[in-house]
Design a protein around this motif. Structure first.
Motif, PDB file in Angstrom:
ATOM      1  N   ARG A 131       0.850  -1.194   0.000  1.00 12.51           N
ATOM      2  CA  ARG A 131       0.000   0.000   0.000  1.00 12.51           C
ATOM      3  C   ARG A 131       0.884   1.242   0.000  1.00 12.51           C
ATOM      4  N   GLY A 132       0.479   2.225  -0.762  1.00 11.91           N
ATOM      5  CA  GLY A 132       1.286   3.438  -0.875  1.00 11.91           C
ATOM      6  C   GLY A 132       2.071   3.471  -2.180  1.00 11.91           C
ATOM      7  N   ASP A 133       2.264   2.304  -2.782  1.00  8.52           N
ATOM      8  CA  ASP A 133       2.911   2.215  -4.091  1.00  8.52           C
ATOM      9  C   ASP A 133       1.825   1.782  -5.075  1.00  8.52           C
ATOM     10  N   GLY A 134       1.296   2.740  -5.827  1.00 10.81           N
ATOM     11  CA  GLY A 134       0.173   2.471  -6.721  1.00 10.81           C
ATOM     12  C   GLY A 134       0.446   1.366  -7.722  1.00 10.81           C
ATOM     13  N   ARG A 135       1.658   1.328  -8.238  1.00  9.41           N
ATOM     14  CA  ARG A 135       2.005   0.321  -9.243  1.00  9.41           C
ATOM     15  C   ARG A 135       1.919  -1.077  -8.645  1.00  9.41           C
ATOM     16  N   LEU A 136       2.543  -1.266  -7.474  1.00 10.20           N
ATOM     17  CA  LEU A 136       2.541  -2.593  -6.851  1.00 10.20           C
ATOM     18  C   LEU A 136       1.173  -2.956  -6.291  1.00 10.20           C
ATOM     19  N   THR A 137       0.485  -1.995  -5.687  1.00 11.80           N
ATOM     20  CA  THR A 137      -0.846  -2.272  -5.145  1.00 11.80           C
ATOM     21  C   THR A 137      -1.806  -2.652  -6.254  1.00 11.80           C
ATOM     22  N   SER A 138      -1.731  -1.945  -7.363  1.00 11.96           N
ATOM     23  CA  SER A 138      -2.573  -2.248  -8.516  1.00 11.96           C
ATOM     24  C   SER A 138      -2.312  -3.667  -9.022  1.00 11.96           C
ATOM     25  N   ALA A 139      -1.047  -4.015  -9.150  1.00 17.41           N
ATOM     26  CA  ALA A 139      -0.685  -5.359  -9.618  1.00 17.41           C
ATOM     27  C   ALA A 139      -1.149  -6.423  -8.631  1.00 17.41           C
ATOM     28  N   ALA A 140      -0.937  -6.176  -7.336  1.00 16.31           N
ATOM     29  CA  ALA A 140      -1.329  -7.148  -6.316  1.00 16.31           C
ATOM     30  C   ALA A 140      -2.836  -7.397  -6.349  1.00 16.31           C
ATOM     31  N   SER A 155     -16.804 -13.978  -5.850  1.00 19.45           N
ATOM     32  CA  SER A 155     -17.092 -12.745  -5.105  1.00 19.45           C
ATOM     33  C   SER A 155     -15.788 -12.058  -4.681  1.00 19.45           C
ATOM     34  N   ASP A 156     -14.776 -12.838  -4.244  1.00 21.83           N
ATOM     35  CA  ASP A 156     -13.473 -12.249  -3.913  1.00 21.83           C
ATOM     36  C   ASP A 156     -12.811 -11.677  -5.161  1.00 21.83           C
ATOM     37  N   ALA A 157     -12.912 -12.385  -6.273  1.00 24.41           N
ATOM     38  CA  ALA A 157     -12.317 -11.908  -7.524  1.00 24.41           C
ATOM     39  C   ALA A 157     -12.910 -10.558  -7.925  1.00 24.41           C
ATOM     40  N   ILE A 158     -14.217 -10.445  -7.835  1.00 26.91           N
ATOM     41  CA  ILE A 158     -14.881  -9.183  -8.186  1.00 26.91           C
ATOM     42  C   ILE A 158     -14.471  -8.075  -7.224  1.00 26.91           C
ATOM     43  N   ARG A 159     -14.426  -8.393  -5.925  1.00 23.84           N
ATOM     44  CA  ARG A 159     -14.050  -7.398  -4.920  1.00 23.84           C
ATOM     45  C   ARG A 159     -12.628  -6.869  -5.183  1.00 23.84           C
ATOM     46  N   PHE A 160     -11.679  -7.783  -5.449  1.00 22.07           N
ATOM     47  CA  PHE A 160     -10.301  -7.343  -5.693  1.00 22.07           C
ATOM     48  C   PHE A 160     -10.200  -6.540  -6.993  1.00 22.07           C
ATOM     49  N   ASN A 161     -10.942  -6.944  -8.018  1.00 24.65           N
ATOM     50  CA  ASN A 161     -10.895  -6.194  -9.273  1.00 24.65           C
ATOM     51  C   ASN A 161     -11.521  -4.814  -9.129  1.00 24.65           C
ATOM     52  N   LYS A 162     -12.598  -4.710  -8.359  1.00 26.19           N
ATOM     53  CA  LYS A 162     -13.196  -3.390  -8.126  1.00 26.19           C
ATOM     54  C   LYS A 162     -12.222  -2.490  -7.378  1.00 26.19           C
ATOM     55  N   GLU A 163     -11.570  -3.047  -6.368  1.00 24.02           N
ATOM     56  CA  GLU A 163     -10.591  -2.257  -5.613  1.00 24.02           C
ATOM     57  C   GLU A 163      -9.417  -1.851  -6.514  1.00 24.02           C
ATOM     58  N   CYS A 164      -9.042  -2.734  -7.404  1.00 26.21           N
ATOM     59  CA  CYS A 164      -7.942  -2.456  -8.338  1.00 26.21           C
ATOM     60  C   CYS A 164      -8.265  -1.261  -9.221  1.00 26.21           C
ATOM     61  N   THR A 165      -9.523  -1.149  -9.660  1.00 28.82           N
ATOM     62  CA  THR A 165      -9.887  -0.038 -10.550  1.00 28.82           C
ATOM     63  C   THR A 165      -9.801   1.312  -9.865  1.00 28.82           C
ATOM     64  N   LEU A 166      -9.780   1.307  -8.527  1.00 30.42           N
ATOM     65  CA  LEU A 166      -9.712   2.564  -7.781  1.00 30.42           C
ATOM     66  C   LEU A 166      -8.280   3.037  -7.530  1.00 30.42           C
ATOM     67  N   ILE A 167      -7.317   2.214  -7.899  1.00 25.69           N
ATOM     68  CA  ILE A 167      -5.906   2.516  -7.668  1.00 25.69           C
ATOM     69  C   ILE A 167      -5.271   3.007  -8.957  1.00 25.69           C
ATOM     70  N   LYS A 168      -4.530   4.103  -8.865  1.00 27.41           N
ATOM     71  CA  LYS A 168      -3.791   4.569 -10.039  1.00 27.41           C
ATOM     72  C   LYS A 168      -2.597   3.648 -10.228  1.00 27.41           C
ATOM     73  N   GLY A 169      -2.580   2.918 -11.312  1.00 27.58           N
ATOM     74  CA  GLY A 169      -1.510   1.988 -11.584  1.00 27.58           C
ATOM     75  C   GLY A 169      -1.726   1.329 -12.941  1.00 27.58           C
ATOM     76  N   PRO A 170      -0.871   0.413 -13.303  1.00 23.71           N
ATOM     77  CA  PRO A 170      -0.937  -0.189 -14.635  1.00 23.71           C
ATOM     78  C   PRO A 170      -2.136  -1.101 -14.856  1.00 23.71           C
ATOM     79  N   PHE A 171      -2.822  -1.510 -13.806  1.00 22.55           N
ATOM     80  CA  PHE A 171      -3.940  -2.426 -13.974  1.00 22.55           C
ATOM     81  C   PHE A 171      -5.266  -1.727 -13.739  1.00 22.55           C
TER      82      PHE A 171
END
Length: 171
Positions: A131-140, A155-171
C-alpha cells in the motif's frame, strides 16, 4: 570494502561491511555489478538478507525462473525469522517490509506457475506492505482477482478487481 571482506571473513563488522559494499554498488546504478556483489556476498554468507533480496529481485525483474524466485524469497523469510532483533528503532519496520516484499515475490512467481492458492496466500500477506505504491498495489489487487477467479472464488475476484480499478496503476 571488497578487500576487507576478502581478508576478514570472520570480522565482527563483516555484516555492516557487506551491506555497505552492496549499497555502494546499488547507488552506482550498475545493476550487473550490484548483482555480482550480492552473489559474491552470498558465496561467503548465505544468510545476508540484503544480498538475498538483490538476487531475488533480479529473478523478479527477469521473470525467467519463478521457481528460483520462490526459493530465494522463501530463504529471505527463513533468515528473517531466525535473525535476532537488530539494534535501532527502524529494524522491526524494515523486517516487516522485507517480509512483505518476499511474500510479494512468492505470490508473483506463484501466479506465473499457476499455483493460485499459493499466490492468493502470499499476495494477501504482502498487500499491507505494498500500500502506498500504486504500481505494486494495482498489480497485487489484479493478481488477487485473477487467482481468486481461477479458484472459483468469484465474489473475492470481483471485490479485488473493483478495488484495483480505484488505484492509479498499470492495472
Amino acid at each position: 570494502v571488497d578487500e576487507y571482506l576478502r581478508i576478514h571473513k570472520d570480522a565482527s563488522y563483516k555484516s555492516a561491511a557487506e551491506d555497505l559494499y552492496l549499497e555502494t554498488w546499488r547507488q552506482s546504478g550498475d545493476a550487473k555489478k550490484t548483482l555480482e556483489a550480492a552473489r559474491k556476498i552470498l558465496a561467503q554468507d548465505d544468510n545476508n538478507v540484503a544480498a538475498l533480496t538483490v538476487v531475488a529481485e533480479s529473478y523478479m525483474e527477469s521473470e525467467a525462473d519463478p521457481k528460483k524466485l520462490i526459493a530465494y524469497a522463501t530463504r529471505i523469510l527463513g533468515v528473517l525469522d531466525l535473525q535476532p532483533a537488530r539494534e535501532g528503532p527502524d529494524w522491526p519496520k524494515r523486517k516487516a517490509q522485507l517480509a512483505g516484499r518476499a511474500q510479494w515475490m512468492i505470490g508473483s512467481a506463484s501466479i506465473q506457475l499457476e499455483k493460485f492458492k499459493d499466490a492468493d496466500k502470499s499476495i494477501r500477506a504482502a498487500l499491507p506492505f505494498l500500500r502506498g505504491d500504486g504500481r505494486l498495489t494495482s498489480a497485487a489487487l489484479f493478481y488477487l482477482g485473477w487467482a481468486n477467479y481461477r479458484m472459483g472464488r468469484f465474489s473475492d475476484a470481483i471485490r479485488f478487481n473493483k478495488e484495483c480499478t480505484l488505484i492509479k496503476g498499470p492495472f
